[in-house]
Write a protein that holds these residues in place. Structure first.
Motif, mmCIF file in Angstrom:
data_model
loop_
_atom_site.group_PDB
_atom_site.id
_atom_site.type_symbol
_atom_site.label_atom_id
_atom_site.label_comp_id
_atom_site.label_asym_id
_atom_site.label_seq_id
_atom_site.Cartn_x
_atom_site.Cartn_y
_atom_site.Cartn_z
ATOM 1 N N LEU A 162 73.016 -18.355 8.977
ATOM 2 C CA LEU A 162 72.827 -16.978 9.678
ATOM 3 C C LEU A 162 72.882 -17.566 11.180
ATOM 4 O O LEU A 162 72.419 -18.783 11.438
ATOM 5 C CB LEU A 162 71.995 -16.149 9.488
ATOM 6 C CG LEU A 162 71.875 -15.580 8.085
ATOM 7 C CD1 LEU A 162 70.522 -14.949 7.799
ATOM 8 C CD2 LEU A 162 73.147 -14.929 7.563
ATOM 9 N N ALA A 163 73.429 -16.819 12.246
ATOM 10 C CA ALA A 163 73.407 -17.165 13.526
ATOM 11 C C ALA A 163 72.616 -15.954 14.377
ATOM 12 O O ALA A 163 72.523 -14.892 13.937
ATOM 13 C CB ALA A 163 74.622 -17.491 14.197
ATOM 14 N N LYS A 212 69.051 -7.422 6.732
ATOM 15 C CA LYS A 212 68.155 -7.385 5.703
ATOM 16 C C LYS A 212 66.925 -6.281 6.325
ATOM 17 O O LYS A 212 66.777 -6.298 7.486
ATOM 18 C CB LYS A 212 67.276 -8.589 5.543
ATOM 19 C CG LYS A 212 67.928 -9.668 4.513
ATOM 20 C CD LYS A 212 67.251 -10.804 4.105
ATOM 21 C CE LYS A 212 68.267 -12.117 3.454
ATOM 22 N NZ LYS A 212 67.322 -12.977 2.999
ATOM 23 N N GLN A 213 66.758 -5.158 5.626
ATOM 24 C CA GLN A 213 65.985 -4.086 6.290
ATOM 25 C C GLN A 213 64.760 -4.686 6.819
ATOM 26 O O GLN A 213 64.503 -3.993 7.838
ATOM 27 C CB GLN A 213 65.909 -2.949 5.026
ATOM 28 C CG GLN A 213 65.636 -1.788 5.657
ATOM 29 C CD GLN A 213 65.634 -0.622 4.342
ATOM 30 O OE1 GLN A 213 64.880 -0.811 3.632
ATOM 31 N NE2 GLN A 213 66.151 0.429 4.585
ATOM 32 N N THR A 244 61.279 -4.859 25.284
ATOM 33 C CA THR A 244 61.581 -4.369 24.003
ATOM 34 C C THR A 244 63.190 -3.926 23.875
ATOM 35 O O THR A 244 63.721 -3.166 22.992
ATOM 36 C CB THR A 244 60.874 -3.319 23.593
ATOM 37 O OG1 THR A 244 61.116 -2.085 24.565
ATOM 38 C CG2 THR A 244 59.274 -3.610 23.797
ATOM 39 N N ARG A 245 63.788 -4.380 25.046
ATOM 40 C CA ARG A 245 65.286 -3.574 25.010
ATOM 41 C C ARG A 245 66.367 -4.228 24.070
ATOM 42 O O ARG A 245 67.260 -3.875 23.923
ATOM 43 C CB ARG A 245 65.606 -3.684 26.564
ATOM 44 C CG ARG A 245 66.245 -4.881 27.039
ATOM 45 C CD ARG A 245 66.409 -4.580 28.515
ATOM 46 N NE ARG A 245 67.116 -5.978 28.989
ATOM 47 C CZ ARG A 245 66.433 -7.070 29.635
ATOM 48 N NH1 ARG A 245 65.013 -6.911 29.538
ATOM 49 N NH2 ARG A 245 66.984 -8.137 30.055
ATOM 50 N N PHE A 246 65.913 -5.617 23.456
ATOM 51 C CA PHE A 246 66.643 -6.267 22.680
ATOM 52 C C PHE A 246 66.288 -6.107 21.203
ATOM 53 O O PHE A 246 65.287 -6.129 20.767
ATOM 54 C CB PHE A 246 66.713 -7.602 23.074
ATOM 55 C CG PHE A 246 67.211 -8.082 24.460
ATOM 56 C CD1 PHE A 246 68.510 -8.293 24.413
ATOM 57 C CD2 PHE A 246 66.303 -8.036 25.332
ATOM 58 C CE1 PHE A 246 69.089 -8.635 25.731
ATOM 59 C CE2 PHE A 246 66.928 -8.680 26.586
ATOM 60 C CZ PHE A 246 68.269 -8.509 26.938
ATOM 61 N N ALA A 247 67.350 -5.689 20.497
ATOM 62 C CA ALA A 247 67.134 -5.898 19.039
ATOM 63 C C ALA A 247 67.858 -6.939 18.391
ATOM 64 O O ALA A 247 69.162 -7.260 18.489
ATOM 65 C CB ALA A 247 67.952 -4.600 18.364
ATOM 66 N N LYS A 248 66.952 -8.056 18.013
ATOM 67 C CA LYS A 248 67.364 -9.159 17.864
ATOM 68 C C LYS A 248 67.504 -9.571 16.288
ATOM 69 O O LYS A 248 66.240 -9.379 15.702
ATOM 70 C CB LYS A 248 66.423 -10.324 18.533
ATOM 71 C CG LYS A 248 66.586 -10.220 20.115
ATOM 72 C CD LYS A 248 65.734 -11.568 20.608
ATOM 73 C CE LYS A 248 65.726 -11.380 22.392
ATOM 74 N NZ LYS A 248 64.989 -12.375 22.906
ATOM 75 N N VAL A 249 68.568 -9.879 15.579
ATOM 76 C CA VAL A 249 68.545 -10.032 14.324
ATOM 77 C C VAL A 249 69.251 -11.335 14.085
ATOM 78 O O VAL A 249 69.983 -12.003 14.983
ATOM 79 C CB VAL A 249 69.285 -8.952 13.553
ATOM 80 C CG1 VAL A 249 68.493 -7.616 14.019
ATOM 81 C CG2 VAL A 249 70.603 -8.718 14.272
ATOM 82 N N LYS A 250 69.632 -11.757 12.796
ATOM 83 C CA LYS A 250 70.409 -12.893 12.114
ATOM 84 C C LYS A 250 71.499 -12.140 11.480
ATOM 85 O O LYS A 250 71.625 -11.443 10.649
ATOM 86 C CB LYS A 250 69.621 -13.931 11.682
ATOM 87 C CG LYS A 250 68.598 -14.487 12.298
ATOM 88 C CD LYS A 250 69.042 -15.601 13.211
ATOM 89 C CE LYS A 250 67.738 -16.250 13.649
ATOM 90 N NZ LYS A 250 68.419 -17.525 14.596
ATOM 91 N N VAL A 251 72.697 -12.751 11.687
ATOM 92 C CA VAL A 251 73.946 -12.328 10.848
ATOM 93 C C VAL A 251 74.726 -13.457 10.666
ATOM 94 O O VAL A 251 74.627 -14.597 11.520
ATOM 95 C CB VAL A 251 74.867 -11.406 11.538
ATOM 96 C CG1 VAL A 251 74.117 -10.033 11.867
ATOM 97 C CG2 VAL A 251 75.277 -11.591 12.992
#
Length: 267
Positions: free
Chosen positions: A24-25, A82-83, A97-104
């Motif tokens: 994931l990245a 992933k939830q 808090t303005r960034f929603a950072k995830v892995k995809v």
């Protein structure tokens, strides 16, 4: 149809390619709050904003939950984050808090989808499964949970407008304050208001997200708060200065998906 032909048809159209969950990245969605063509500033009494009803207003607080992020490729294949890693509280007074950072997985994504609010499954889970920004005790210091109603406030905006009357139909305190606290997931044991809204943003015009392990891909969204009032269900602040768990909240929540517009993508 011969068995082999049926198998080939299924393989071609119905079986999505598997993603490697171990590769994931980094990927992020940025929520940049504006009001019309202006930057959001709080309590700007010297230069208030004006809605379509001609009412001048200022904003003192804006916060909202973003959850259940998914990304899609041009061929229609979709990856769902992933939830447990997909709940964010955007607090306009705190730009960190303005960034929603995830892995995809690595790939070129043409769409991003997310929920405004907290889904019914998570809303009804045991408290031990609702930590971080979802902590109902207010550990996140967000004030985004109704203790009296046992539910999350999905979208919260507060401010002032001179058009608000000083009587019981407006603000009897004389502060001319408005409050929009929008929530409701459909009910746990009986049907109630459902203000969960889903947004899908097409990235093709502003730049697809080219997610790679060696760099950060960030989708920059503009969140136009004027559309709370001027959206598909336009309304007057004076007529509706305080909207919480009421039937009219569904009209306000229907405006919320229209707030989000793709500005550009940084790859």
């Amino acid at each position: 149809m011969p068995a082999i032909g049926f198998y080939k048809l299924l393989k071609k159209t119905d079986i999505a390619p598997a993603y490697n969950e171990n590769v994931l990245a980094s990927f992020s969605v940025e929520f940049d709050n504006i009001v019309g063509d202006r930057t959001l500033t709080f309590n700007n009494t010297a230069s208030p904003y004006t809605n379509a009803a001609g009412e001048k207003f200022t904003i003192s607080l804006v916060q909202y939950f973003i959850s259940n992020i998914k990304v899609s490729k041009a061929d229609g294949t979709t990856y769902t984050v992933k939830q447990d890693s997909s709940y964010f509280l955007i607090k306009s007074a705190d730009r960190s808090t303005r960034f929603a950072k995830v892995k995809v997985p690595e790939g070129d994504y043409t769409k991003v989808t997310f929920t405004i609010g907290v889904d019914s499954l998570r809303s009804t889970m045991d408290i031990s499964k609702r930590t971080g920004v979802l902590d109902p005790s207010g550990g996140h210091d967000g004030g985004m949970y109704w203790g009296w109603n046992s539910g999350y406030i999905f979208f919260r905006m507060e401010g002032n407008a001179d058009a608000i009357s000083n009587d019981v139909s407006g603000d009897p305190t004389g502060k001319k304050a408005f409050r929009y606290h929008i929530g409701g997931f459909g009910g746990y044991s009986a049907p109630t208001i459902n203000n969960i809204r889903t947004v899908t943003v097409d990235l093709t015009a502003g730049g697809v997200a080219k997610v790679r392990k060696d760099r950060q891909s960030n989708v920059h969204l503009l969140v136009d708060l004027i559309r709370v009032f001027n959206g598909k269900n336009p309304f007057s602040i004076a007529a509706h200065p305080s909207v919480m768990f009421s039937d009219f909240s569904t009209s306000v929540s229907a405006n919320l998906p229209g707030l989000f517009k793709h500005d550009h993508t940084e790859n």
